[in-house]
Design a protein around this motif. Structure first.
Motif: not given
Length: 361
Positions: A109, A112, A325, A328-329, A351, A353
């Motif tokens: 996080d 990002l 993104e 991250r997911h 999360s 995306c």
């Protein structure tokens, strides 16, 4: 595209050669600098670049502030992915890195947020999903060839990377293990095929406390295992399909397909997502297995095509496909699966995306 995107590489280990093989074929990318904890490795990578002109830099801090570096290619070990990426973003450089994006949700996080605040691009492997294998399979799913997807299976089984890697300890430390090491290939592919994951159930084990290095100058040395090495789970995708996932460094041999997707009108065999191409086969209801012609994706792609897509996306002012993104997911899905295994219950994935845009042939 105008001037090439100038790349500084951090980490000249085993995977860097595969990236170089791709990047040297692309007009929109130019390698300008490299650094590594081992200066000799950095020098060897720089010497491979046709025409020379690649600077060997003493440290990450020195590399990220260079005027001839527009973007940093982060090929370090997982434990320092976030640290290196944050340094590059702080110096005003775009970043594309190896998977996983980070080893914790908070670190991901933070990356990002830093990229968004600075208006910089942040990308992450795997980019194998941009090849003809996965993209042809995605085109078949999106085109309705199997009807509505209802289930999938994804298997990655091996005795362990210590058999072939001369310095394999990082695979068995936090940030490693079969799920965080190999899971990004499979989960990124599954998101392309079926969309994001909303819920997971899992179980995990660590059958061996030690492993033995099987090749290289340290062959025979033993080291401790700090992560689970066999992970299995069930993933519920936003569209309702259920995926059964097995990631293991504890299986000596298996006859299991990499990925299969099953729908109301047929089934699809998807090639190994650790590779860019491969045979895609369709079994329609009442029919037989038939190979599908290549219909989408980048032919002849190699590691680094995601960085090339990022450079092109910058020039075209569009989202890049191997996005932070998505990474991250995928990280959140993996960590939630491990949490579910420890707690012995199903857990929601917080999360989300957007599925990246498909790649035309």
């Amino acid at each position: 595209m105008g001037e090439p995107l100038r790349i500084g590489v951090v980490g000249a280990g085993a995977i860097s050669g595969a990236y170089l093989d791709t990047l040297e074929r692309l007009d929109g990318i130019r390698l300008t600098a490299v650094t590594d904890l081992d200066p000799a490795r950095a020098g060897a990578l720089a010497a491979r670049v046709p025409g020379g002109g690649v600077a060997v830099v003493g440290s990450v801090a020195d590399l990220v502030v260079r005027d001839d570096v527009d973007a940093v290619l982060n090929l370090t070990v997982p434990a320092v992915h976030a640290e290196v990426a944050l340094a590059a973003l702080g110096a005003g450089k775009h970043v594309y890195g190896e998977k996983p994006l980070a080893t914790t949700r908070a670190a991901a996080d933070g990356l990002l947020a830093a990229a968004a605040a600075a208006g910089l691009r942040l990308g992450c492997a795997p980019d194998t999903v941009l090849g003809t294998g996965l993209q042809t399979a995605r085109a078949a799913v999106d085109g309705g060839l199997i009807g509505t997807p209802v289930a999938a299976t994804a298997f990655m089984t091996t005795p362990g990377h210590e058999r072939w890697h001369p310095d394999p300890e990082f695979y068995y430390r936090p940030g490693g293990g079969p799920l965080l090491d190999m899971g990004p290939y499979y989960l990124s592919a599954l998101v392309h095929l079926l969309g994001p994951v909303v819920e997971v159930t899992g179980a995990a084990s660590r059958p061996r406390a030690e492993r033995e290095i099987g090749s290289g100058p340290r062959a025979g040395e033993r080291f401790g295992v700090a992560v689970d090495t066999h992970v299995t789970g069930v993933l519920r995708h936003a569209g309702g399909a259920l995926t059964t996932l097995v990631m293991s460094f504890d299986i000596q041999a298996a006859r299991l397909p990499s990925i299969e997707v099953h729908g109301t009108a047929g089934s699809l065999s998807v090639p190994d997502p650790n590779h860019f191409d491969g045979l895609v086969e369709l079994h329609p209801a009442g029919g037989e297995w038939t190979a599908l012609p290549v219909s989408a994706g980048c032919p002849g792609a190699g590691r680094g095509i995601g960085l090339a897509d990022l450079a092109e996306a910058l020039a075209e002012d569009r989202p890049h496909r191997a996005s932070a993104e998505l990474a991250r997911h995928v990280l959140d899905v993996m960590l939630t699966l491990l949490d579910a295994a420890r707690e012995g219950r199903s857990l929601g994935v917080s999360s989300d995306c957007v599925r990246p845009e498909p790649v035309r042939l």
